[in-house]
Design an enzyme around this catalytic site. Sequence first.
Site, mmCIF file in Angstrom:
data_model
loop_
_atom_site.group_PDB
_atom_site.id
_atom_site.type_symbol
_atom_site.label_atom_id
_atom_site.label_comp_id
_atom_site.label_asym_id
_atom_site.label_seq_id
_atom_site.Cartn_x
_atom_site.Cartn_y
_atom_site.Cartn_z
ATOM 1 N N SER A 237 0.863 -1.179 0.000
ATOM 2 C CA SER A 237 0.000 0.000 0.000
ATOM 3 C C SER A 237 0.900 1.230 0.000
ATOM 4 C CB SER A 237 -0.938 -0.066 1.201
ATOM 5 O OG SER A 237 -1.925 0.920 1.110
ATOM 6 N N ASP B 38 -4.230 -4.354 6.388
ATOM 7 C CA ASP B 38 -4.606 -5.338 5.370
ATOM 8 C C ASP B 38 -3.422 -6.272 5.092
ATOM 9 O OD1 ASP B 38 -6.181 -6.567 3.447
ATOM 10 O OD2 ASP B 38 -5.590 -5.175 1.859
ATOM 11 N N HIS C 87 -3.078 -1.201 -3.144
ATOM 12 C CA HIS C 87 -4.290 -0.406 -2.909
ATOM 13 C C HIS C 87 -4.288 0.761 -3.878
ATOM 14 C CE1 HIS C 87 -4.172 -2.041 1.456
ATOM 15 N NE2 HIS C 87 -4.751 -2.890 0.627
#
Lengths: 197, 291
Positions: free
Chosen positions: A14, A134, A41
């Site tokens: 990310s 995540d 992401h």
Amino acid sequence: MRRARCAALAIGGSAGSLPVIRGLIAALPCEMSLAVVVCMHTSAHVIDDLCAVLGDTATVSVVEAIDGAAVEPGRVYIAPGGYHLLVERKARFALCAGQRINHVRPAIDVLFETMAEAYRGRLAGILLSGRNHDGAIGLTRIRALGGHVRVQDPETAEAPEMPRAALALAAPDGQNSPDELQKFVRALAWIGPISDA
Amino acid sequence: MNGFQPRGDGGGELSALDLEEQVLDVFVQALRIRHGYDFSGYARASLKRRVRQLASDLEVARIGDLIPRLLYEPALCDTIIEHLSVPVSDLFRDPWVFASLREKVMPVLASWPRINVWQAGCAYGEEVFSLAIMLFECGLARRSQIYATDINDHALEKAAEGIFGVERLADFESNYRAAGGTAALSDYYHARYALLRMRRELGERVTFAHHNLVTDGVFAEAHMILCRNVLIYFSQPLKDRVVKLFADSLVHGGFLVLGDKETLQFSRYADCFSPVDEQARIYRLRRRAHA
């Protein structure tokens, strides 16, 4: 004795992970028996740009993961924004437009968990820099099903939260700097004879 | 340097995973036999995630524990179907698709004296109302009939009410503008407290109906079919079945609109369609499907 090689590598990242992922992909040899799937992401509609940015320093081809397509060795696939990316047991991609998970879509957890179940012990997973949590559950799943997992050393990550969350949940096989991770993926993709050392 | 060696452990988890796969098969069979819904052609990984979520929401430990409940609690059927379908959309979701429809498809629809639109998998109705608004703005509403179908009865009821949460308005507004709307979105709804109610006139040309793409046949002779982000949940053979069903349902030259990541490239019936806008996944029927 020869043991089974990894068939696939899953990479999740990310905030702050783009340069690291670019380096990892650039480190891959042009011929490899490994399929690499990347979940970052990103928002929708940037997928073409993302494939171009990640591909221009690479010798392997970097392409968007397409719903229904087979996951083929020798290629790097990028999850499109706005959908979750899954891998089916028969190594085909599937997309899901369901709710965000961990506030994101694509969610790394979804990709990692489904790849863990599809490839089992023949999967390696790498979790990189990011600002949420995540990927931690997915990485745990890869490890529980016999796969090999690496986490970027939080000290080297622009956003250390995601690697830290993973380290809190699962003991990885390695906690590495981006340079070390490049060596790792090169070894993983190596198609010469493997010794059992 | 040595090639990397995966570890050989994970045995207990692996057998649990194999068992879960078998139990999932039994669950799917039980659902088909007991309630007539056949999910065996659904893409497996995502179905499994949704069944696990169902188990978690119903507070049972394993997928297998759902089986007696689905057999003996008839009222649970609706809950199960709701969990297994994925109703996520917005008004004018992917606005560039609607902009393309307005520019490339509406002028052709205008050449037909009567226009049947089938929206397959309408969920909570966001796209039905988007379509109704666009047909109205293009002056086609009076000769249009929209058939909106889904397997999720609860979603169908909600869709027929045409009520959405006001917190979604900002997204709806920006989508509407990006889609080339010619009026103000506020012309089409009444805001009451935290809710938006779509104007009743928009629903007058819409028929909501239960239809299952897995088992049911041709629904209507359609000039345009919208089926966005439904095929991604199906395995390839079921995708093929449904694409053929669409080819059989469309008039010659009729339009098919899929989700922006859904492709006909792996379909047996790909050559029945020619692209109108490949990016927006708008296709046109050019010949009938072979058997």
